[in-house]
Scaffold this active site. Structure first.
Site, PDB file in Angstrom:
ATOM      1  N   CYS A   1       7.938  -0.083  12.469  1.00 15.89           N
ATOM      2  CA  CYS A   1       7.909   1.387  12.448  1.00 15.89           C
ATOM      3  C   CYS A   1       9.041   2.004  13.256  1.00 15.89           C
ATOM      4  CB  CYS A   1       6.579   1.885  12.998  1.00 15.89           C
ATOM      5  SG  CYS A   1       5.156   1.383  12.005  1.00 15.89           S
TER       6      CYS A   1
ATOM      7  N   HIS B   1       8.001  13.843  -0.658  1.00 13.44           N
ATOM      8  CA  HIS B   1       9.228  13.237  -1.161  1.00 13.44           C
ATOM      9  C   HIS B   1      10.416  13.692  -0.318  1.00 13.44           C
ATOM     10  CE1 HIS B   1       6.624  12.111  -4.428  1.00 13.44           C
ATOM     11  NE2 HIS B   1       7.557  11.266  -4.821  1.00 13.44           N
TER      12      HIS B   1
ATOM     13  N   GLU C   1      -2.368   8.884   8.224  1.00 16.36           N
ATOM     14  CA  GLU C   1      -1.110   8.206   7.925  1.00 16.36           C
ATOM     15  C   GLU C   1      -1.355   7.012   7.001  1.00 16.36           C
ATOM     16  OE1 GLU C   1       2.433   7.898  10.765  1.00 16.36           O
ATOM     17  OE2 GLU C   1       1.454   5.941  10.925  1.00 16.36           O
TER      18      GLU C   1
END
Length: 193
Positions: free
Chosen positions: A23, A68, A136
């Site tokens: 991450c 996006h 998430e």
């Protein structure tokens, strides 16, 4: 009474400084779910706290700005930010790292501002934001309440420091939406949606 509206978006980010190397060192994405929880002791003319159809206007537009898109932390290197902006027309730059925790704080402040600027048209009363939950993953989420959103212990978030790409803003039904919110201009709810 509390009502909940769920929104979804796909987003890419890096979360610098976290323990997980995948991450903190790699651009990666998530299928986010955002729960907006509103509350009031009153019901409007339709016997609702706040019509879900109204939540599909400014609130949805702001959350959809992250769809996006790549979310950048303003403290990233200039070279990284410039490269990402050069290769993506949809981006958001935040004054905090784009972790689920900070996303929940950012969304809380944005929705709170929308409500503060909205002129209600259907006898809605004392509609307040109770919390924001940002999922998430299917197994992990962050939940933000007012005290979290405004906590300097978690890092300051000035809405004026949140930047949306030109492409993102051009897709809003009101291209001046962010400018209006930053300057506390009134946004009149439609009587019908």
């Amino acid at each position: 009474m509390i009502i909940r509206k769920l929104f979804k978006f796909e987003n890419a980010h890096i979360v610098r400084g976290c323990s997980t190397q995948r991450c903190s060192q790699n651009i990666h994405g998530h299928s986010y779910k955002v729960e907006v929880l509103l509350e009031s002791n009153y019901l409007d003319n339709g016997q609702m706290v706040y019509d879900f159809g109204l939540m599909k206007l400014s609130i949805k537009a702001l959350i959809d700005a992250f769809d996006h898109s790549i979310t950048l932390w303003s403290e990233e290197s200039s070279a990284y930010k410039e490269a990402m902006k050069a290769h993506s027309k949809r981006w958001v730059e935040l004054p905090v790292s784009p972790s689920a925790e900070q996303f929940s704080r950012v969304f809380f402040l944005m929705v709170e501002r929308v409500l503060a600027c909205t002129v209600m048209q259907n006898e809605e009363k004392e509609v307040a934001l109770k919390s924001i939950i940002v999922h998430e993953t299917d197994t992990g989420y962050a939940q933000c309440f007012k005290e979290d959103a405004h906590s300097t212990l978690m890092g300051s978030i000035a809405l004026e420091e949140i930047l949306f790409s030109e492409q993102t803003q051009s897709e809003w039904s009101d291209v001046k939406l962010w400018e209006k919110l930053l300057t506390y201009q009134k946004i009149v709810s439609p009587k019908e949606v």
